[in-house]
Design a protein around this motif. Structure first.
Motif, short mmCIF file in Angstrom:
data_model
loop_
_atom_site.label_atom_id
_atom_site.label_comp_id
_atom_site.label_asym_id
_atom_site.label_seq_id
_atom_site.Cartn_x
_atom_site.Cartn_y
_atom_site.Cartn_z
N PRO A 196 3.77 -9.60 22.70
CA PRO A 196 4.23 -11.00 23.14
C PRO A 196 4.65 -11.05 24.75
O PRO A 196 4.85 -12.08 25.19
N ARG A 197 4.62 -9.68 25.28
CA ARG A 197 4.79 -9.79 26.79
C ARG A 197 3.35 -10.22 27.64
O ARG A 197 3.33 -10.40 28.81
N LEU A 198 2.22 -10.27 27.13
CA LEU A 198 0.98 -10.54 27.48
C LEU A 198 0.38 -11.89 27.18
O LEU A 198 0.50 -12.28 25.94
N GLU A 199 -0.02 -12.52 28.09
CA GLU A 199 -1.04 -13.48 27.94
C GLU A 199 -2.46 -13.10 28.29
O GLU A 199 -2.71 -12.51 29.70
N SER A 200 -3.50 -12.97 27.21
CA SER A 200 -4.64 -12.21 27.72
C SER A 200 -5.99 -13.15 27.38
O SER A 200 -6.01 -13.83 26.54
N THR A 201 -7.15 -12.67 27.92
CA THR A 201 -8.32 -13.08 27.57
C THR A 201 -9.41 -12.14 27.99
O THR A 201 -9.04 -11.19 28.76
N ALA A 202 -10.45 -12.46 27.67
CA ALA A 202 -11.78 -11.36 27.95
C ALA A 202 -12.91 -12.30 28.18
O ALA A 202 -13.12 -13.38 27.93
N ILE A 203 -13.81 -11.54 29.20
CA ILE A 203 -14.80 -12.39 29.75
C ILE A 203 -15.94 -11.14 29.53
O ILE A 203 -15.99 -10.22 29.89
N GLN A 204 -16.85 -11.95 28.60
CA GLN A 204 -18.31 -11.18 28.60
C GLN A 204 -19.04 -11.01 29.68
O GLN A 204 -19.06 -12.25 30.43
N THR A 205 -19.60 -10.09 30.28
CA THR A 205 -20.48 -10.13 31.54
C THR A 205 -21.59 -9.16 31.16
O THR A 205 -21.95 -8.61 30.27
N VAL A 206 -22.89 -9.68 31.98
CA VAL A 206 -24.14 -9.11 32.18
C VAL A 206 -24.56 -8.96 33.36
O VAL A 206 -23.96 -9.48 34.25
N GLY A 207 -25.41 -8.12 33.63
CA GLY A 207 -25.86 -7.88 35.22
C GLY A 207 -26.29 -6.33 35.13
O GLY A 207 -26.94 -5.83 34.18
N SER A 208 -26.15 -5.89 36.43
CA SER A 208 -26.66 -4.49 36.66
C SER A 208 -25.93 -3.45 35.73
O SER A 208 -26.64 -2.46 35.49
N LYS A 209 -24.98 -3.81 35.37
CA LYS A 209 -24.25 -2.70 34.24
C LYS A 209 -24.40 -3.03 32.77
O LYS A 209 -23.98 -2.55 32.12
N GLY A 210 -25.25 -3.86 32.57
CA GLY A 210 -25.70 -4.21 31.20
C GLY A 210 -24.53 -5.21 30.57
O GLY A 210 -24.47 -6.09 31.23
N TYR A 211 -24.65 -5.21 29.19
CA TYR A 211 -23.59 -6.27 28.66
C TYR A 211 -22.62 -5.49 28.30
O TYR A 211 -22.34 -4.49 27.70
N ASP A 212 -21.40 -6.12 28.93
CA ASP A 212 -20.07 -5.39 28.67
C ASP A 212 -18.97 -6.39 28.89
O ASP A 212 -19.21 -7.79 28.79
N GLY A 213 -18.01 -6.15 29.78
CA GLY A 213 -16.80 -7.29 29.81
C GLY A 213 -15.39 -6.64 30.25
O GLY A 213 -15.43 -5.39 30.27
N PHE A 214 -14.62 -7.83 30.83
CA PHE A 214 -13.27 -7.45 31.20
C PHE A 214 -12.28 -8.07 30.48
O PHE A 214 -12.46 -9.20 29.92
N VAL A 215 -11.30 -7.27 30.19
CA VAL A 215 -10.15 -8.15 29.83
C VAL A 215 -9.04 -8.32 30.64
O VAL A 215 -8.88 -7.14 31.55
N ILE A 216 -8.50 -9.56 30.88
CA ILE A 216 -7.46 -9.79 32.15
C ILE A 216 -6.25 -10.24 31.47
O ILE A 216 -6.21 -11.12 30.48
N SER A 217 -4.95 -9.55 31.59
CA SER A 217 -3.95 -10.03 30.97
C SER A 217 -2.78 -10.21 32.09
O SER A 217 -2.82 -9.65 33.22
N PHE A 218 -1.79 -11.19 31.74
CA PHE A 218 -0.71 -11.64 32.68
C PHE A 218 0.38 -11.16 31.99
O PHE A 218 0.66 -11.41 30.60
N VAL A 219 1.34 -10.55 32.81
CA VAL A 219 2.80 -9.84 32.23
C VAL A 219 3.64 -10.80 32.38
O VAL A 219 4.09 -11.31 33.58
N LYS A 220 4.08 -11.22 31.62
CA LYS A 220 5.06 -12.45 31.50
C LYS A 220 6.53 -12.15 32.14
O LYS A 220 6.95 -10.74 31.97
#
Length: 220
Positions: A196-220
């Protein structure tokens, strides 16, 4: 074919948006010559970390997983003169090379490399009453759930917590995966879902590192 396009587009974006940087290019070459795995963030991802730190106005940054210091330098460059990156690395030889790379980049006053298992060194940060405005988790994936718990212990209100390599070429959706890295990411996601302390999203990425992604969370 797709992988070629991803790489070519990354090259185009770097050419347009990220000026040539002999220091950072030298870091990657030094790391390669030293036999450090070539699993650093890409230049576009490094610049994203830099911009997120600048937008946040971060003063204290925690990085879990130094490798050769490439992302550490990106983060350090976003800091004010009095800012600090504390970066944790388990491999002494990698840490030694990272320290030299950071010194060569003119960032030694802004970066402290802490050597040892992160789950052993994280409590020392807590003991020293250190709190962070941005936390970047980019280490061994089976321990991601533990790293997230520590990140919450060490985060200021309003901090950003960023996790790398959370898509793993799409394997993250395979609940039966026998890859402990995939299961570590899945457990990490389960914690984010329920925290409950976090608001989060994830972004899928493609590029020189292939197919992967980041999660980004905001601490309330």
């Amino acid at each position: 074919m797709l992988n070629t396009i991803w790489k070519d587009v990354d090259d185009y974006l770097v050419d347009k948006l990220i000026p040539s940087d002999q220091i950072l290019e030298g870091v990657l070459q030094t790391n390669k010559e030293a036999g450090i795995p070539e699993i650093d963030v890409s230049p576009t991802q490094g610049k994203l970390l830099y911009l997120l730190a600048k937008i946040k106005g971060a003063k204290n940054i925690l990085e879990i997983g130094t490798l050769g210091g490439y992302s550490s330098i990106w983060l350090a460059r976003a800091l004010p003169e009095t800012g600090k990156v504390y970066t944790l690395e388990v491999e002494p030889q990698y840490a030694k090379i990272a320290k030299q790379n950071i010194q060569n980049a003119g960032c030694a006053s802004k970066v402290e490399v802490i050597v040892g298992k992160a789950l052993d060194t994280l409590p020392t940060l807590k003991d020293n009453d250190l709190l962070f405005d941005l936390i970047f988790i980019d280490a061994d994936k089976p321990n991601n759930p533990h790293y997230l718990k520590w990140a919450l212990e060490l985060a200021n209100n309003g901090a950003l917590i960023i996790g790398d390599n959370v898509i793993r070429n799409g394997e993250v959706i395979d609940k039966k995966s026998e890859d402990e890295r995939v299961q570590g990411v899945r457990q990490f996601m389960d914690l984010l879902e329920k925290e409950p302390r976090l608001e989060s999203t994830a972004i899928q990425t493609v590029g020189s590192k292939g197919y992967d992604g980041f999660v980004i969370s905001f601490v309330k």
